[in-house]
Design a protein around this motif. Structure first.
Motif, PDB file in Angstrom:
ATOM      1  N   ASP A  52    -119.373  -6.517  69.168  1.00  0.00           N
ATOM      2  CA  ASP A  52    -120.103  -6.919  70.287  1.00  0.00           C
ATOM      3  C   ASP A  52    -119.418  -6.294  71.721  1.00  0.00           C
ATOM      4  O   ASP A  52    -119.936  -5.644  72.570  1.00  0.00           O
ATOM      5  CB  ASP A  52    -120.086  -8.296  70.539  1.00  0.00           C
TER       6      ASP A  52
ATOM      7  N   ASN B  95    -117.552  -9.250  63.772  1.00  0.00           N
ATOM      8  CA  ASN B  95    -118.939  -8.972  64.791  1.00  0.00           C
ATOM      9  C   ASN B  95    -118.326  -9.238  66.198  1.00  0.00           C
ATOM     10  O   ASN B  95    -118.986  -8.462  67.110  1.00  0.00           O
ATOM     11  CB  ASN B  95    -119.520 -10.243  64.201  1.00  0.00           C
ATOM     12  N   GLU B  96    -117.414  -9.767  66.546  1.00  0.00           N
ATOM     13  CA  GLU B  96    -117.050 -10.004  67.955  1.00  0.00           C
ATOM     14  C   GLU B  96    -116.359  -8.736  68.430  1.00  0.00           C
ATOM     15  O   GLU B  96    -116.852  -8.356  69.521  1.00  0.00           O
ATOM     16  CB  GLU B  96    -115.769 -11.234  67.818  1.00  0.00           C
TER      17      GLU B  96
END
Length: 258
Positions: free
Chosen positions: A192, A188-189
Motif C-alpha cells: 500500500d 499488504n501494508e
C-alpha cells in the motif's frame, strides 16, 4: 548471493538473504549491497526501493560477530563506510524513496540500516536495539550520529547505553516507525505504501528527499531558499503541468519523470 535485488514495476526489492545467520552483514554482504545500491542509482526506471531480510526472524542482526575476518576497534573506525552500515545508513546518493520492511529483529547495524530508510513499516513482532556497548563496540555506522536526531535524545541515549530492545510500537510512538501491523498484514501494508509512492510524481519525491537530506542543519528560512538540482528539476518538469492537468480533468496522472 547474500543479497538479492529484483526490480518489478519500478520497485527494487532488496533482500538480505542470510536467514541462517539472522541476516547478519559481513564484508562480502556489504560489498554486494554496495554493488546493488550503485546499480539502483544508475537505473532511471527505479522509483522506489524496499529493503528487507529473508525469513521471518530478522530484518538484520547487524555485523556478523561470528566472522573472524572482520575489522574491529580503531581499524574498523579508520576504514568505516562513509555511507554507513550496509552502505545505506548514511547514504545520500540514492534519490528515490527507500522503504524498510522490518520483518523481525533489527539489531546493531540492522537498526542503523533502518535509520537510513525514508519510511519504516514493521511487523508487530519487530524489535530494535543498538547493543554494541554490551560487547565492547560502538554504533559507529549511523547509530551514534543519527538516532538522537530522529527521536528524543534521552530515548536514544538510553537505547545505546543499555542495549535494551524496543518494540516497533514503542518506536512508532517516538516517530521512528511509520506503521506497525501483524505479520499477516506486513506485505499488504508495504504494498500500500509503495503504491502511494508510485502514484506520486517521481521528480517531486526526489525533490522532497533532497530537501529532507540537505537542510537539517539550516534554519527554516535558509532551508526554504536552498535550490537543489532536484528542486529545480521538479519545478520546471512536464510532470508539474501534467499533475495539475490531470486533477482538472479528473483522471490519473501519466508521470514521465521529466
Amino acid at each position: 548471493m547474500n543479497v538479492t535485488c529484483k526490480i518489478l514495476d519500478h520497485v527494487a526489492w532488496v533482500t538480505i538473504n542470510r536467514p541462517d545467520r539472522m541476516n547478519a552483514v559481513d564484508s562480502q554482504t556489504e560489498s554486494e549491497l554496495e554493488r546493488i545500491w550503485q546499480s539502483i542509482e544508475g537505473d532511471t526506471s527505479v522509483r522506489c526501493v524496499v529493503l528487507t531480510g529473508a525469513g521471518n526472524k530478522a530484518f538484520s542482526a547487524g555485523a556478523d560477530l561470528k566472522s573472524d575476518s572482520e575489522l574491529s576497534g580503531l581499524k574498523y573506525w579508520a576504514h568505516q563506510n562513509p555511507n554507513g552500515f550496509g552502505g545505506i545508513a548514511l547514504r545520500k546518493s540514492i534519490k528515490v524513496p527507500v522503504v524498510a520492511r522490518v520483518n523481525g529483529l533489527a539489531l546493531g547495524g540492522g537498526m542503523e540500516m533502518v535509520l537510513g530508510c525514508d519510511i519504516v513499516i514493521a511487523s508487530e513482532r519487530a524489535k530494535f536495539s543498538l547493543p554494541e556497548a554490551k560487547v565492547g563496540r560502538l554504533p559507529l555506522d549511523g547509530g551514534m550520529v543519527a538516532l538522537n536526531r530522529m527521536i528524543p535524545s534521552k530515548i536514544a541515549s538510553g537505547m545505546m547505553m543499555t542495549g535494551r530492545m524496543m518494540s516497533a510500537k514503542d518506536l512508532a510512538s517516538y516517530g521512528l516507525v511509520n506503521s506497525v501491523v501483524s505479520d499477516e498484514d506486513l506485505d499488504n501494508e508495504v504494498n500500500d505504501w509503495v503504491s502511494d509512492i508510485l502514484n506520486s510524481a517521481p521528480l517531486s519525491l526526489k525533490a522532497i528527499k533532497a530537501s529532507l537530506s540537505n537542510t537539517t542543519h539550516l534554519s527554516i528560512q535558509e532551508a526554504r531558499s536552498l535550490q537543489t538540482p532536484e528542486l529545480v528539476a521538479a519545478l520546471v518538469s512536464e510532470d508539474a503541468e501534467e499533475g495539475v492537468r490531470a486533477f482538472r480533468e479528473k483522471r490519473v496522472p501519466n508521470w514521465k519523470g521529466r
